[in-house]
Design an enzyme around this catalytic site. Structure first.
Site, PDB file in Angstrom:
ATOM      1  N   GLU A 128       9.171   9.389 -16.701  1.00  0.00           N
ATOM      2  CA  GLU A 128       7.776   9.809 -16.928  1.00  0.00           C
ATOM      3  C   GLU A 128       7.316   9.438 -18.339  1.00  0.00           C
ATOM      4  O   GLU A 128       6.174   9.013 -18.546  1.00  0.00           O
ATOM      5  CB  GLU A 128       7.640  11.322 -16.721  1.00  0.00           C
ATOM      6  N   HIS A 154       0.838  -1.225   0.000  1.00  0.00           N
ATOM      7  CA  HIS A 154       0.000   0.000   0.000  1.00  0.00           C
ATOM      8  C   HIS A 154       0.865   1.264   0.000  1.00  0.00           C
ATOM      9  O   HIS A 154       0.427   2.323   0.442  1.00  0.00           O
ATOM     10  CB  HIS A 154      -0.943   0.045   1.210  1.00  0.00           C
TER      11      HIS A 154
END
Ligand code: ARG
Length: 467
Positions: free
Chosen positions: A300, A166
């Site tokens: 990216e 998580h």
């Protein structure tokens, strides 16, 4: 051969027999594929040479015509290679551009090349050859990326970092172990590539339009000449099948998804807040206004390329989903998707390989983060089970109280005084401090595939023997 717009309207010289006039300009625009399928010229010429050679061998065309055809095709290959060839949109596609040029070069013998074949099996062949070569390139590129990760894993088999679930600190792991997770992912991608190559290693040529041909061709001969294991078995399936393209795109989409997850980690890890890695100048950019910035643009863009690749897969699945057997012109839309995805994937793998080789690992920052967030709480619970004989659920509860205490005092687990630990559970002794450090924690995880440096080294050795 000039572009269609400047020519007068006449019917197509390849198939215009029953047409009185040429196509409307819009028809020509929507129909033509030469703008992109010229990429297949080398495959088209190889296929035609193999086909003509087989036709002559079978006595379907004369040896003399075959020699003229092969010589003419060789000339065209060098014309295209050198940029001297003029492509014509009026001739629709690469197949007819080459055939028309062959006719101009060698005369009527050119007309015999298309005996016992159709553009349907021709395009299936050209495209399959192209995809097969691309898969072979992808296999090599993935091997290079895996090698880069193996080197970094070896270097950092002992480097401790926080492991996450998580994206919350979970348990300490080694950076080498994290690198090896990517080796597994790209290793699976490579296995899929190898499987796909094997899967598609059948030659389409000779299926003709869809029904095969009455000429005594030898499809085994052309299959062998073109480097395929064997010919395809069903001529209808052969001209209507684009599974090889869909498999390439699915493999590419999964690999791109892996690359995107890696890219995301690089973006997160290179922030000042994490500071786990420092990107090399070679794979980052600066800001035009903020002088302190170093941006992870390459990562990216790798993350973004995944959108294109996944989009290509969905596009081709959608093109194919409603098509009755056998060939439909819809299938011409297969190529741009595959070409674009292949280019994106190649670039993304190359950029990632460079980034992984160049990146600086900030082991001090990783270690500091590994120790925070009570990452060794599970080790304390395991110690209570092992040394104090508590059932795991009780140990979990005791550890929860210890974590709450540390949180309340604003300190790490290892900083809690023994007396306060014993107040929570009297079975705790000072031996517990031995498992509360991150180094002890990772060293203890020696289960098969676990994060202990000794295990990570075994995983590296396994992969080195297979890379
Ligand atoms: N340019 C076409 C394609 O890419 C070649 C096959 C054309 N076949 C036909 N029957 N019109 O699919």
């Amino acid at each position: 051969m000039a572009d269609g717009s400047s020519e007068t309207k006449s019917s197509n010289q390849m198939w215009g027999g029953r047409f009185a006039s040429g196509p409307d300009a819009i028809m020509e625009e929507i129909n033509a594929s030469i703008g992109f399928d010229k990429k297949l010229y080398a495959q088209d010429i190889r296929g035609s040479i193999a086909h003509a050679t087989m036709l002559a061998h079978q006595g379907i065309i004369s040896a003399e015509d075959k020699d003229k055809i092969v010589h003419g095709l060789d000339t065209i290959l060098s014309e295209i290679d050198s940029g001297a060839f003029e492509f014509s949109r009026r001739l629709e596609d690469i197949h007819m551009n080459i055939e028309a040029r062959l006719a101009a070069l060698i005369g009527p013998a050119a007309g015999r090349l298309h005996t016992a074949r159709s553009r349907n099996d021709q395009v299936a062949l050209d495209f399959r050859l192209w995809v097969k070569e691309e898969l072979q390139k992808t296999e090599k590129a993935l091997t290079g990326l895996i090698a880069a990760f193996l080197d970094r894993a070896e270097e950092h088999a002992e480097t401790v970092m926080p492991g996450f679930t998580h994206l919350q600190t979970a348990q300490p792991v080694t950076f080498g172990h994290h690198c090896m997770a990517y080796v597994e992912m790209f290793g699976r991608d490579r296995a899929r590539v190898r499987h796909a190559i094997e899967h598609m290693d059948e030659s389409p040529i000779g299926a003709a339009a869809l029904a095969g041909t009455g000429f005594p061709i030898d499809r085994h001969m052309t299959a062998k000449a073109l480097g395929f294991r064997e010919p395809t078995r069903n001529s209808i399936d052969t001209v209507s099948d684009r599974d090889f393209a869909l498999e390439f795109l699915s493999i590419a989409a999964i690999a791109a998804t892996h690359l995107s997850r890696l890219a995301e980690e690089i973006v997160i890890w290179s922030t000042p807040q994490f500071g786990f890695i420092r990107l090399s100048d070679a794979f980052s950019t600066g800001s035009s206004i903020m002088p302190q910035k170093k941006n992870p643009d390459a990562a990216e863009l790798v993350r973004a390329k995944t959108g294109r690749v996944n989009g290509s897969l969905v596009a081709l699945l959608t093109v194919m989903k409603g098509l009755p057997l056998a060939y439909s012109k819809d299938m011409q839309e297969d190529k741009e998707q595959v070409f674009d995805a292949a280019k994106s994937l190649e670039l993304a793998i190359a950029a990632m390989t460079g980034m992984i080789r160049d990146v600086t690992i900030r082991a001090d920052r990783m270690k500091a983060a590994a120790g925070s967030g009570y990452s060794t709480a599970t080790d304390l619970a395991d110690w209570l089970v092992r040394e104090a004989g508590l059932p795991f659920r009780d140990a979990h509860h005791v550890t929860g109280r210890v974590v709450a205490l540390a949180e309340q005092k604003g300190c790490d687990l290892a900083d809690l005084p023994l007396a306060e630990l014993q107040a929570i559970n009297s079975a705790i002794t000072d031996k517990v401090y031995g498992v509360l450090t991150v180094e002890a924690s990772v060293a203890s995880r020696t289960s098969f595939g676990g994060t202990a440096p000794s295990e990570v080294r075994k995983q590296i050795a396994w992969w080195r023997a297979r890379n």
